[in-house]
Design an enzyme around this catalytic site. Sequence first.
Site, PDB file in Angstrom:
ATOM      1  N   HIS A   1       0.842  -1.204   0.000  1.00 48.65           N
ATOM      2  CA  HIS A   1       0.000   0.000   0.000  1.00 48.65           C
ATOM      3  C   HIS A   1       0.879   1.256   0.000  1.00 48.65           C
ATOM      4  CE1 HIS A   1      -3.625   2.400   1.099  1.00 48.65           C
ATOM      5  NE2 HIS A   1      -2.710   3.164   1.672  1.00 48.65           N
ATOM      6  N   GLU A   2       1.801   1.311   0.938  1.00 48.48           N
ATOM      7  CA  GLU A   2       2.667   2.499   1.030  1.00 48.48           C
ATOM      8  C   GLU A   2       3.543   2.624  -0.215  1.00 48.48           C
ATOM      9  OE1 GLU A   2       1.795   4.576   3.120  1.00 48.48           O
ATOM     10  OE2 GLU A   2       0.623   3.256   4.417  1.00 48.48           O
TER      11      GLU A   2
ATOM     12  N   HIS B   1       1.764   4.601  -2.771  1.00 44.99           N
ATOM     13  CA  HIS B   1       1.929   6.047  -2.525  1.00 44.99           C
ATOM     14  C   HIS B   1       3.323   6.489  -2.969  1.00 44.99           C
ATOM     15  CE1 HIS B   1      -1.810   6.761  -0.423  1.00 44.99           C
ATOM     16  NE2 HIS B   1      -1.553   5.879   0.533  1.00 44.99           N
TER      17      HIS B   1
ATOM     18  N   GLU C   1      -4.682   7.858  -2.911  1.00 48.12           N
ATOM     19  CA  GLU C   1      -5.193   6.592  -2.395  1.00 48.12           C
ATOM     20  C   GLU C   1      -5.501   5.623  -3.546  1.00 48.12           C
ATOM     21  OE1 GLU C   1      -4.763   6.308   0.660  1.00 48.12           O
ATOM     22  OE2 GLU C   1      -5.813   4.462   1.157  1.00 48.12           O
TER      23      GLU C   1
HETATM   24 ZN    ZN Z   1      -3.019   5.236   1.901  1.00 53.41          ZN
END
Ligand code: ZN
Length: 499
Positions: A263-264, A267, A293
């Site tokens: 997830h990170e 980003h 996101e």
């Molecule tokens: Zn996030």
Amino acid sequence: MTTAAAYAELISKLKRAHVLGTVNGLLGWDEQVNLPPDSADLRAEQLALMAELQHAAASNPCVGELLTLLEGRPGELSTDQQVVLKYSRRDFDRVTKLPPEFVSEKARHSSKAFHAWAECKAKSDFAGYAPFIEQHIKLAKQEAAYLGCTGAPYDYMIDRHDPGMTAAVIERLFGELKQSLVPLMREIVSSPVKARTGIFRGFPVEQQRTFLHSVTERIGFNYRRGRIDVSLHPFCEGSGADIRMTTHFDEHNPLNSLFSAIHETGHGLYEQGTRSDHQGTPLGQAVGMAVHESQSRLWENQVARSRPFWRFFEPRFRETFSAQLGAVSSDELYLAVNAVRPTLIRVDADEVTYNLHIILRFEIEKRLFAGTLAVADLPAAWNALAQELLGLTPASDREGVLQDVHWSGGMFGYFPSYCLGNMMAAQFWYQAQDDLPGLDDDFARGDFSRLLGWLRRNIHEQGRRHDTRELVKVVTGEPLNPKHLLRYLSERYLPLYRG
Ligand code: ZN
């Protein structure tokens, strides 16, 4: 002053404020990752000083003068320069139109509200916390008024995080999503097929670290321009040439640290993909929270929970953890990767039910700002929505209305970004598949470069050229539409849970 000279001067001022911001960010990262326990007071001073310097640079009256001068010469500016001008004006107004007394009053109130929240959450005491929310709503309305948005304070709060988005648009999108998502979730939850997430025991942290490093590097994170460390709550910080990500480890939940890291990484890839020649200007910055996101979710969910992804990584996962995975079949592993279980706690939610947690919070915020819900009635409204959407009623406010930290910092209009990001991720995903036939085969070979290249060209390198809604339309040819997320969730989960 010539237009070219004025523009160059503006860019140099923007970059100075940006670089100061990156130093501030690094101090914040270090605070969460490395700070010795008794060094917090000095760090608070360092952060306050850096914030002051950054604010002074961003609100420098010269910036305002340059903006006014350039705004008077639109015919002499390129399209790129006009984008920079438009968003620099927006940013400048936001830092200069709020009186300093207001800014410090809000900071003081947030600090008090944070401590009140922590205390009231521990005691499950909503009444003690209510006056702080009350005051925060007042401050939010005041802030919107300073920026000229008196009539629509909630729209102002939303637009701060996702430029171009409004409460009315979100209401329509969430309404459509909710209608089909609730029955879909019920069908999955009532299935006799159950994921066994408790089968993962004793995964040494060092090996988890090595494995997730190889996964995140393989999907495209450049470790020469970033790193991953450990913090209590995973986050991603930085831009351009220096990205700091974190994850956290649990010996008995290796998928959690892995998916947090992926997830990170989503980003981080967005930030690493912004244009280096525009660092510090709106063309080298992310659009907003929801688009950010969408990038983290696309990698975490559409990519890393897919069969082709695991076709490549499962043998490597088993090689690293042969002792722990000996008795776990491929199907069990894949079902655990795609476990669905409604919970009252948002941060523990899976990707199907997560959206319902967000719809709940949006509904509450909307009513609070419209004045149709009194703060005192918040717990009752929360519990009714939790029952309606998740089929669960909190036993206490601690696992209901008091669970999130956001409102204690006056962060209204922020929650919707999570769900909008999920919708966007699905919409981008189907578009990428149309544009790039054979992506599944790429993933099964461990090749993610075509997808990353597509995201770079269409999203990362665009900076803030388009606002949130425009970007979706430009990339996919249609406005944001929840049907793509519903299609994706059905295609991913129904075959698994229909047994
Ligand atoms: Zn996030």
